[in-house]
Design a protein around this motif. Structure first.
Motif, PDB file in Angstrom:
ATOM      1  N   LEU A  43       0.814  -1.209   0.000  1.00  0.00           N
ATOM      2  CA  LEU A  43       0.000   0.000   0.000  1.00  0.00           C
ATOM      3  C   LEU A  43       0.852   1.266   0.000  1.00  0.00           C
ATOM      4  O   LEU A  43       0.528   2.235  -0.691  1.00  0.00           O
ATOM      5  N   ALA A  44       1.936   1.267   0.765  1.00  0.00           N
ATOM      6  CA  ALA A  44       2.795   2.453   0.828  1.00  0.00           C
ATOM      7  C   ALA A  44       3.327   2.796  -0.560  1.00  0.00           C
ATOM      8  O   ALA A  44       3.331   3.970  -0.964  1.00  0.00           O
ATOM      9  N   ALA A  45       3.776   1.808  -1.304  1.00  0.00           N
ATOM     10  CA  ALA A  45       4.310   2.049  -2.650  1.00  0.00           C
ATOM     11  C   ALA A  45       3.213   2.510  -3.605  1.00  0.00           C
ATOM     12  O   ALA A  45       3.426   3.419  -4.412  1.00  0.00           O
ATOM     13  N   ILE A  46       2.049   1.901  -3.503  1.00  0.00           N
ATOM     14  CA  ILE A  46       0.931   2.296  -4.381  1.00  0.00           C
ATOM     15  C   ILE A  46       0.583   3.757  -4.170  1.00  0.00           C
ATOM     16  O   ILE A  46       0.464   4.531  -5.118  1.00  0.00           O
ATOM     17  N   PHE A  47       0.434   4.175  -2.898  1.00  0.00           N
ATOM     18  CA  PHE A  47       0.033   5.548  -2.622  1.00  0.00           C
ATOM     19  C   PHE A  47       1.173   6.549  -2.837  1.00  0.00           C
ATOM     20  O   PHE A  47       0.927   7.708  -3.134  1.00  0.00           O
ATOM     21  N   CYS A  54      -7.197   4.280  -5.395  1.00  0.00           N
ATOM     22  CA  CYS A  54      -8.230   3.777  -4.501  1.00  0.00           C
ATOM     23  C   CYS A  54      -8.144   2.255  -4.570  1.00  0.00           C
ATOM     24  O   CYS A  54      -8.383   1.665  -5.624  1.00  0.00           O
ATOM     25  N   VAL A  55      -7.742   1.630  -3.467  1.00  0.00           N
ATOM     26  CA  VAL A  55      -7.538   0.185  -3.442  1.00  0.00           C
ATOM     27  C   VAL A  55      -8.773  -0.497  -2.863  1.00  0.00           C
ATOM     28  O   VAL A  55      -9.258  -0.110  -1.804  1.00  0.00           O
ATOM     29  N   TYR A  56      -9.252  -1.491  -3.570  1.00  0.00           N
ATOM     30  CA  TYR A  56     -10.397  -2.295  -3.116  1.00  0.00           C
ATOM     31  C   TYR A  56      -9.832  -3.613  -2.601  1.00  0.00           C
ATOM     32  O   TYR A  56      -9.267  -4.389  -3.361  1.00  0.00           O
ATOM     33  N   TYR A  57      -9.995  -3.835  -1.311  1.00  0.00           N
ATOM     34  CA  TYR A  57      -9.373  -4.967  -0.629  1.00  0.00           C
ATOM     35  C   TYR A  57     -10.475  -5.940  -0.197  1.00  0.00           C
ATOM     36  O   TYR A  57     -11.314  -5.583   0.634  1.00  0.00           O
ATOM     37  N   PRO A  58     -10.499  -7.156  -0.749  1.00  0.00           N
ATOM     38  CA  PRO A  58     -11.557  -8.094  -0.369  1.00  0.00           C
ATOM     39  C   PRO A  58     -11.333  -8.685   1.021  1.00  0.00           C
ATOM     40  O   PRO A  58     -10.223  -9.073   1.372  1.00  0.00           O
ATOM     41  N   GLY A  72      -0.736   2.579  11.188  1.00  0.00           N
ATOM     42  CA  GLY A  72       0.478   3.358  10.984  1.00  0.00           C
ATOM     43  C   GLY A  72       1.015   3.310   9.569  1.00  0.00           C
ATOM     44  O   GLY A  72       2.120   3.763   9.313  1.00  0.00           O
ATOM     45  N   GLY A  73       0.239   2.771   8.633  1.00  0.00           N
ATOM     46  CA  GLY A  73       0.712   2.605   7.269  1.00  0.00           C
ATOM     47  C   GLY A  73       0.358   3.728   6.317  1.00  0.00           C
ATOM     48  O   GLY A  73       0.663   3.651   5.132  1.00  0.00           O
ATOM     49  N   GLY A  74      -0.305   4.769   6.793  1.00  0.00           N
ATOM     50  CA  GLY A  74      -0.647   5.890   5.922  1.00  0.00           C
ATOM     51  C   GLY A  74      -1.830   5.629   5.015  1.00  0.00           C
ATOM     52  O   GLY A  74      -2.069   6.376   4.069  1.00  0.00           O
ATOM     53  N   ALA A  75      -2.581   4.571   5.274  1.00  0.00           N
ATOM     54  CA  ALA A  75      -3.748   4.239   4.469  1.00  0.00           C
ATOM     55  C   ALA A  75      -4.936   4.009   5.397  1.00  0.00           C
ATOM     56  O   ALA A  75      -4.767   3.517   6.512  1.00  0.00           O
ATOM     57  N   VAL A  76      -6.126   4.383   4.942  1.00  0.00           N
ATOM     58  CA  VAL A  76      -7.320   4.226   5.761  1.00  0.00           C
ATOM     59  C   VAL A  76      -8.491   3.695   4.935  1.00  0.00           C
ATOM     60  O   VAL A  76      -8.580   3.919   3.730  1.00  0.00           O
ATOM     61  N   VAL A  77      -9.383   3.002   5.617  1.00  0.00           N
ATOM     62  CA  VAL A  77     -10.623   2.535   5.006  1.00  0.00           C
ATOM     63  C   VAL A  77     -11.570   3.727   4.919  1.00  0.00           C
ATOM     64  O   VAL A  77     -11.776   4.431   5.913  1.00  0.00           O
ATOM     65  N   VAL A  78     -12.132   3.957   3.735  1.00  0.00           N
ATOM     66  CA  VAL A  78     -13.060   5.070   3.556  1.00  0.00           C
ATOM     67  C   VAL A  78     -14.474   4.617   3.200  1.00  0.00           C
ATOM     68  O   VAL A  78     -15.406   5.416   3.215  1.00  0.00           O
ATOM     69  N   ASP A  79     -14.632   3.339   2.887  1.00  0.00           N
ATOM     70  CA  ASP A  79     -15.953   2.819   2.543  1.00  0.00           C
ATOM     71  C   ASP A  79     -15.903   1.303   2.563  1.00  0.00           C
ATOM     72  O   ASP A  79     -14.825   0.703   2.624  1.00  0.00           O
ATOM     73  N   LYS A  80     -17.074   0.700   2.512  1.00  0.00           N
ATOM     74  CA  LYS A  80     -17.189  -0.752   2.475  1.00  0.00           C
ATOM     75  C   LYS A  80     -18.288  -1.097   1.482  1.00  0.00           C
ATOM     76  O   LYS A  80     -19.369  -0.523   1.536  1.00  0.00           O
ATOM     77  N   LEU A  81     -17.993  -2.009   0.567  1.00  0.00           N
ATOM     78  CA  LEU A  81     -18.970  -2.459  -0.423  1.00  0.00           C
ATOM     79  C   LEU A  81     -19.257  -3.940  -0.194  1.00  0.00           C
ATOM     80  O   LEU A  81     -18.338  -4.755  -0.197  1.00  0.00           O
ATOM     81  N   ILE A  82     -20.512  -4.279  -0.007  1.00  0.00           N
ATOM     82  CA  ILE A  82     -20.894  -5.671   0.191  1.00  0.00           C
ATOM     83  C   ILE A  82     -21.050  -6.314  -1.189  1.00  0.00           C
ATOM     84  O   ILE A  82     -21.826  -5.859  -2.018  1.00  0.00           O
ATOM     85  N   ILE A  83     -20.277  -7.369  -1.421  1.00  0.00           N
ATOM     86  CA  ILE A  83     -20.327  -8.081  -2.695  1.00  0.00           C
ATOM     87  C   ILE A  83     -21.218  -9.316  -2.584  1.00  0.00           C
ATOM     88  O   ILE A  83     -22.025  -9.597  -3.455  1.00  0.00           O
ATOM     89  N   LEU A  89     -15.798  -5.622   0.063  1.00  0.00           N
ATOM     90  CA  LEU A  89     -14.613  -4.900  -0.379  1.00  0.00           C
ATOM     91  C   LEU A  89     -14.416  -3.691   0.517  1.00  0.00           C
ATOM     92  O   LEU A  89     -15.309  -2.864   0.655  1.00  0.00           O
ATOM     93  N   MET A  90     -13.251  -3.618   1.132  1.00  0.00           N
ATOM     94  CA  MET A  90     -12.897  -2.433   1.899  1.00  0.00           C
ATOM     95  C   MET A  90     -12.243  -1.466   0.924  1.00  0.00           C
ATOM     96  O   MET A  90     -11.322  -1.846   0.189  1.00  0.00           O
ATOM     97  N   VAL A  91     -12.719  -0.237   0.891  1.00  0.00           N
ATOM     98  CA  VAL A  91     -12.195   0.783  -0.003  1.00  0.00           C
ATOM     99  C   VAL A  91     -11.136   1.557   0.783  1.00  0.00           C
ATOM    100  O   VAL A  91     -11.438   2.168   1.801  1.00  0.00           O
ATOM    101  N   ILE A  92      -9.893   1.502   0.296  1.00  0.00           N
ATOM    102  CA  ILE A  92      -8.757   2.070   1.022  1.00  0.00           C
ATOM    103  C   ILE A  92      -8.129   3.180   0.194  1.00  0.00           C
ATOM    104  O   ILE A  92      -7.898   3.023  -1.003  1.00  0.00           O
ATOM    105  N   ARG A  93      -7.873   4.302   0.878  1.00  0.00           N
ATOM    106  CA  ARG A  93      -7.216   5.439   0.233  1.00  0.00           C
ATOM    107  C   ARG A  93      -6.038   5.888   1.085  1.00  0.00           C
ATOM    108  O   ARG A  93      -5.936   5.533   2.247  1.00  0.00           O
TER     109      ARG A  93
END
Length: 169
Positions: A43-47, A54-58, A72-83, A89-93
């Motif tokens: 995630l650190a490299a992606i951001f 916007c990473v979608y994490y199942p 402590g990784g500089g990324a946070v969950v901003v939404d959740k999508l029920i599949i 899917l956790m939406v991470i930014r």
């Protein structure tokens, strides 16, 4: 803000209807099909390389500890999508580009497996989303709750430790 969707999918994709549905849901949400990452997720490299990603994490029924790298990784969950009943899917930014939203906070704690904590904690304060036992005899736990201050008060009054908030939805 333009999104650059990335779907992390650690499983085999061929013939996987949940994978196919996840891509369709992301396309409907972001307006473009996501890039797919199936190798180890950094995630650190992606951001760092793309702050607007916007990473979608199942998170599957049997997923445990998926949230650890967010502390402590500089990324946070901003939404959740029920599949499906088995997958969300956790939406991470990136923390720097994420706008606070939602009232459900994802709160991490290290707790001692004693009845005092569980007697004081009730579903009005927070509910358990995931728990992992450690070699030290404690439990690393992820809770979903609306009031961080109440949650921290219960933790501290029972001798447990607050580790941080990894996002909200």
């Amino acid at each position: 803000m333009k999104q650059f969707p990335i779907l992390y999918w650690p499983r085999k994709t061929t013939g996987d209807s949940t994978y196919q549905l996840s891509r369709k849901v992301i396309n409907a949400s972001a307006g473009v099909m996501p890039d797919v990452v199936s190798d180890e997720l950094d995630l650190a490299a992606i951001f760092r390389d793309n702050p607007d990603a916007c990473v979608y994490y199942p998170v599957f029924c049997e997923s445990t500890g998926w949230w650890g790298e967010l502390l402590g990784g500089g990324a946070v969950v901003v939404d959740k999508l029920i599949i499906s009943p088995e997958c969300q899917l956790m939406v991470i930014r990136s923390e720097t580009s994420a706008a606070p939203r939602g009232t459900n906070q994802l709160l991490a704690a290290e707790i001692y497996p004693a009845s005092g904590f569980f007697k004081k904690m009730n579903s009005g304060i927070a509910t358990v989303a995931d728990m992992l036992a450690t070699d030290a005899g404690t439990i690393l736990a992820l809770f979903s709750g609306k009031n961080r201050n109440q949650f921290i008060n219960v933790l501290e009054s029972t001798g447990n430790s607050y580790l941080g908030c990894i996002g909200r939805y």
